[in-house]
Design an enzyme around this catalytic site. Structure first.
Site, PDB file in Angstrom:
ATOM      1  CD  GLU A   1      -5.160   0.319  -3.585  1.00 24.17           C
ATOM      2  OE1 GLU A   1      -6.639   0.201  -2.369  1.00 24.17           O
ATOM      3  OE2 GLU A   1      -6.017  -0.714  -4.558  1.00 24.17           O
ATOM      4  CG  ASP A   2      -5.080  -0.255   0.976  1.00 23.48           C
ATOM      5  OD1 ASP A   2      -5.277  -0.820  -0.512  1.00 23.48           O
ATOM      6  OD2 ASP A   2      -5.932  -1.008   1.554  1.00 23.48           O
ATOM      7  CG  ASP A  24       0.699  -9.152  -2.649  1.00 25.91           C
ATOM      8  OD1 ASP A  24       1.339  -8.537  -2.736  1.00 25.91           O
ATOM      9  OD2 ASP A  24      -0.927  -9.870  -2.535  1.00 25.91           O
ATOM     10  CB  VAL A  33       2.026  -4.688   6.525  1.00 26.01           C
ATOM     11  CG1 VAL A  33       2.758  -4.621   6.395  1.00 26.01           C
ATOM     12  CG2 VAL A  33       1.036  -3.818   5.927  1.00 26.01           C
ATOM     13  CG  ASP A  39      -9.020  -4.938   6.320  1.00 23.86           C
ATOM     14  OD1 ASP A  39      -8.621  -4.948   5.564  1.00 23.86           O
ATOM     15  OD2 ASP A  39     -10.199  -6.409   7.058  1.00 23.86           O
ATOM     16  NE  ARG A  44     -10.998  -1.119   7.000  1.00 24.41           N
ATOM     17  CZ  ARG A  44     -11.127  -2.023   6.188  1.00 24.41           C
ATOM     18  NH1 ARG A  44     -10.065  -1.207   5.703  1.00 24.41           N
ATOM     19  NH2 ARG A  44     -11.483  -3.234   5.459  1.00 24.41           N
TER      20      ARG A  44
HETATM   21  P1  IMP Z   1      -3.550  -6.728  -5.387  1.00 23.81           P
HETATM   22  O1  IMP Z   1      -4.399  -6.803  -5.996  1.00 23.81           O
HETATM   23  O2  IMP Z   1      -3.226  -8.614  -5.391  1.00 23.81           O
HETATM   24  O3  IMP Z   1      -2.275  -5.628  -5.534  1.00 23.81           O
HETATM   25  O4  IMP Z   1      -4.094  -6.579  -3.969  1.00 23.81           O
HETATM   26  C1  IMP Z   1      -4.286  -5.376  -3.150  1.00 23.81           C
HETATM   27  C2  IMP Z   1      -4.989  -5.393  -2.169  1.00 23.81           C
HETATM   28  O5  IMP Z   1      -5.136  -6.430  -0.965  1.00 23.81           O
HETATM   29  C3  IMP Z   1      -5.422  -4.561  -1.163  1.00 23.81           C
HETATM   30  O6  IMP Z   1      -5.904  -2.963  -1.615  1.00 23.81           O
HETATM   31  C4  IMP Z   1      -5.479  -4.698  -0.458  1.00 23.81           C
HETATM   32  O7  IMP Z   1      -6.964  -4.534  -0.517  1.00 23.81           O
HETATM   33  C5  IMP Z   1      -5.506  -6.401   0.115  1.00 23.81           C
HETATM   34  N1  IMP Z   1      -4.093  -6.389   0.486  1.00 23.81           N
HETATM   35  C6  IMP Z   1      -2.954  -6.738  -0.155  1.00 23.81           C
HETATM   36  N2  IMP Z   1      -2.181  -6.788   0.747  1.00 23.81           N
HETATM   37  C7  IMP Z   1      -2.565  -6.602   2.536  1.00 23.81           C
HETATM   38  C8  IMP Z   1      -1.958  -6.572   3.482  1.00 23.81           C
HETATM   39  O8  IMP Z   1      -0.881  -7.043   3.578  1.00 23.81           O
HETATM   40  N3  IMP Z   1      -2.876  -6.503   4.513  1.00 23.81           N
HETATM   41  C9  IMP Z   1      -4.086  -5.626   4.484  1.00 23.81           C
HETATM   42  N4  IMP Z   1      -3.858  -6.176   3.496  1.00 23.81           N
HETATM   43  C10 IMP Z   1      -3.935  -6.479   1.923  1.00 23.81           C
HETATM   44 MG    MG Z   2      -7.731  -2.586  -1.098  1.00 24.61          MG
END
Ligand code: IMP
Ligand code: MG
Length: 188
Positions: free
Chosen positions: A107-108, A111, A161, A167, A173
């Site tokens: 995973e990238d 959050d 970021v 992105d 990207r």
């Molecule tokens: P989570 O479910 O809140 O953990 O969200 C994670 C997803 O939100 C990641 O897979 C990203 O696609 C997107 N995301 C969260 N923060 C960022 C950021 O700083 N830059 C770009 N995409 C983000």
């Molecule tokens: Mg994502």
């Protein structure tokens, strides 16, 4: 943190450098070595979460000295409530059967952790031999859902970021580093 290097500094909406290219690449080699060690005798199936993870996954896979296999999954938010509810929709499912496979989700950024909690539950129901997560970034200062992250490349401060797969509206990207995105400059 230093500013982004030229020629990228002409984009005024790009803020400070969070992870420089050389630091990124060195850490990925290290992670690759660790995964190679941990998965001796049980080659992993890398499952990339599209689209953000594709750059990281390409470099990470080449740092792993094992016969790895690949599959991809795309997920999308269920309306506006997703960030808080953690309910995600599978837009593209895996092609491969996970039964008895050693699955490593790539995973990238984590959050809230809700996307990954959902994915972990969903993939565990498919009877893999093992299931672990490798995240490029974890944003700190967030009341993240308890997700068990086996591998994390970098923990970063709480800013939005871009770069290295991440992105904003599909842009940036392809930056070879990770940097802050300045929403105010971009006028959003
Ligand atoms: P989570 O479910 O809140 O953990 O969200 C994670 C997803 O939100 C990641 O897979 C990203 O696609 C997107 N995301 C969260 N923060 C960022 C950021 O700083 N830059 C770009 N995409 C983000
Ligand atoms: Mg994502």
């Amino acid at each position: 943190m230093p500013p982004v290097p030229p020629p990228y500094d002409i984009n005024l909406d790009l803020g400070e450098l969070v992870v420089p290219e050389d630091v990124l690449q060195a850490r990925i080699l290290e992670l690759g070595r660790q995964i190679t060690e941990d998965y001796q005798g049980r080659p992993p199936l890398l499952v990339g979460v599209l689209k953000g993870a594709f750059v990281f996954m390409a470099d990470l896979a080449r740092a792993i000295d094992l016969p790895v296999e690949f599959d991809f999954m795309a997920v999308s938010s269920y309306g506006a409530a997703t960030k808080t509810s953690g309910v995600v929709r599978i837009v593209k499912d895996l092609d491969l059967d996970l039964t008895d496979r050693h699955v490593l989700i790539v995973e990238d950024i984590v959050d809230s952790g809700l996307t990954l909690s959902y994915l972990r539950k969903n993939l565990l129901a498919r009877n893999p031999a093992s299931l672990e997560i490798c995240a490029l970034l974890v944003r700190e200062g967030n009341a993240a859902t308890e997700v068990d992250l086996r591998y994390v490349a970098f923990r970063i401060p709480p800013a939005f970021v871009v770069g290295y797969g991440l992105d904003v509206a599909e842009r940036y990207r392809n930056l070879p580093f990770v940097c802050v995105y300045n929403e105010k400059v971009a006028g959003h």
